[in-house]
Design a protein around this motif. Sequence first.
Motif, mmCIF file in Angstrom:
data_model
loop_
_atom_site.group_PDB
_atom_site.id
_atom_site.type_symbol
_atom_site.label_atom_id
_atom_site.label_comp_id
_atom_site.label_asym_id
_atom_site.label_seq_id
_atom_site.Cartn_x
_atom_site.Cartn_y
_atom_site.Cartn_z
ATOM 1 N N THR A 183 0.820 -1.218 0.000
ATOM 2 C CA THR A 183 0.000 0.000 0.000
ATOM 3 C C THR A 183 0.854 1.268 0.000
ATOM 4 N N HIS A 184 2.146 1.125 -0.175
ATOM 5 C CA HIS A 184 3.063 2.252 0.002
ATOM 6 C C HIS A 184 2.767 3.412 -0.954
ATOM 7 N N GLN A 185 2.420 3.102 -2.204
ATOM 8 C CA GLN A 185 2.210 4.148 -3.199
ATOM 9 C C GLN A 185 0.747 4.328 -3.580
ATOM 10 N N GLU A 186 -0.134 3.672 -2.893
ATOM 11 C CA GLU A 186 -1.557 3.808 -3.197
ATOM 12 C C GLU A 186 -2.078 5.141 -2.672
ATOM 13 N N ALA A 187 -2.785 5.883 -3.513
ATOM 14 C CA ALA A 187 -3.236 7.230 -3.153
ATOM 15 C C ALA A 187 -4.138 7.228 -1.919
ATOM 16 N N ALA A 188 -5.094 6.320 -1.848
ATOM 17 C CA ALA A 188 -6.007 6.281 -0.710
ATOM 18 C C ALA A 188 -5.264 5.972 0.584
ATOM 19 N N SER A 189 -4.322 5.036 0.526
ATOM 20 C CA SER A 189 -3.557 4.681 1.719
ATOM 21 C C SER A 189 -2.644 5.823 2.150
ATOM 22 N N ILE A 190 -2.076 6.524 1.194
ATOM 23 C CA ILE A 190 -1.245 7.679 1.530
ATOM 24 C C ILE A 190 -2.081 8.734 2.247
ATOM 25 N N ALA A 191 -3.288 8.972 1.745
ATOM 26 C CA ALA A 191 -4.182 9.948 2.382
ATOM 27 C C ALA A 191 -4.539 9.512 3.799
ATOM 28 N N PHE A 192 -4.783 8.225 3.990
ATOM 29 C CA PHE A 192 -5.141 7.710 5.307
ATOM 30 C C PHE A 192 -3.967 7.843 6.276
ATOM 31 N N ARG A 193 -2.766 7.506 5.816
ATOM 32 C CA ARG A 193 -1.598 7.624 6.691
ATOM 33 C C ARG A 193 -1.317 9.089 7.041
ATOM 34 N N THR A 194 -1.477 9.971 6.076
ATOM 35 C CA THR A 194 -1.278 11.402 6.341
ATOM 36 C C THR A 194 -2.267 11.895 7.382
#
Length: 313
Positions: free
Chosen positions: A281-292
């Motif tokens: 999930t490192h480069q997935e846009a939705a996961s990046i938004a969730f981690r941010t």
Amino acid sequence: MSIEAIDLNLLHVLHLVLTERSVAGAARRLHVTPSAVSNALARLRDLLDDPIVTRKGRGIVPTPRAAELAPAIARALHDLDVALFAARFDPATCTRTFTLAVADAGQLTYVPHIARRMTAELPRARLRVVGIDSLVSLGDLAAPEVDVHIGIPGRGPGIHHEPLLTEHTVLIARDRHPATRARLTGKALASLRHVRVEMVPGRAFRDPVADSYKRAGVEREVVLSVPTFTAAAAVVAATDLVATVPASFARAYGPRFDVRALAGPIPARRISLSLSWHERTHQEAASIAFRTLIKQAMAQFGEDKEGPDLRGS
């Protein structure tokens, strides 16, 4: 045999069967009949020369071969999904369910702030929170069930982590415990009886609290083990036992349990909390938004540099 000989739809079926641990569950997600899923599994058994799954009670369990294939298939399907649809991500319309693993102390202290930010920034998304025992039983971050983990930095192939904050532990006792009357001496500390928090019973995880006491030359007598900090606080409130808990948990919930932190030469431990996730999930846009979003929610807690005095709680 090469990949050209395999109908890739069969791999999608296998992924859902292994995720749901149920033929019927996979059928519902695929909008097909259970017999169609069973037929797909039969074709895979012939192709791979392996039973793939076996029945256990009302569910199914993967064979060692299927368990070995599961992470690779999940990564491949995820990467394909990202390649095809990542550009379409819109926080306002995202309906994905994100799964966060965190200990119960963090569920009480941090999750309310994460949930509040989610309602504002990912209003149609869903949040599922699981404990550390569930994280382990689901296959840790390498499995597709859990997106992120807040806690001790993750380890293993493909695991990413980023520091969030550092806090101290405190030793709590009930408000009218004899040990609250004055600052503890070394002898009084050694006489206390402890509740240990063992989040995954039966697993040989390192006990950092025990290590702290050992380095301080204090023998800690553990008479009870529980799976959560909440249970430990409840036991402490009703007995003369003591327990080591995160300072943020004691600060927020100590008054509700009628417990307080003890003062004295208590072996303290600094807890370095990180946000961990897997390469899938490192480069997935939705996961990046969730981690941010999680990092922003956690930023308000800052760093507990002093190990706050909670004796007035």
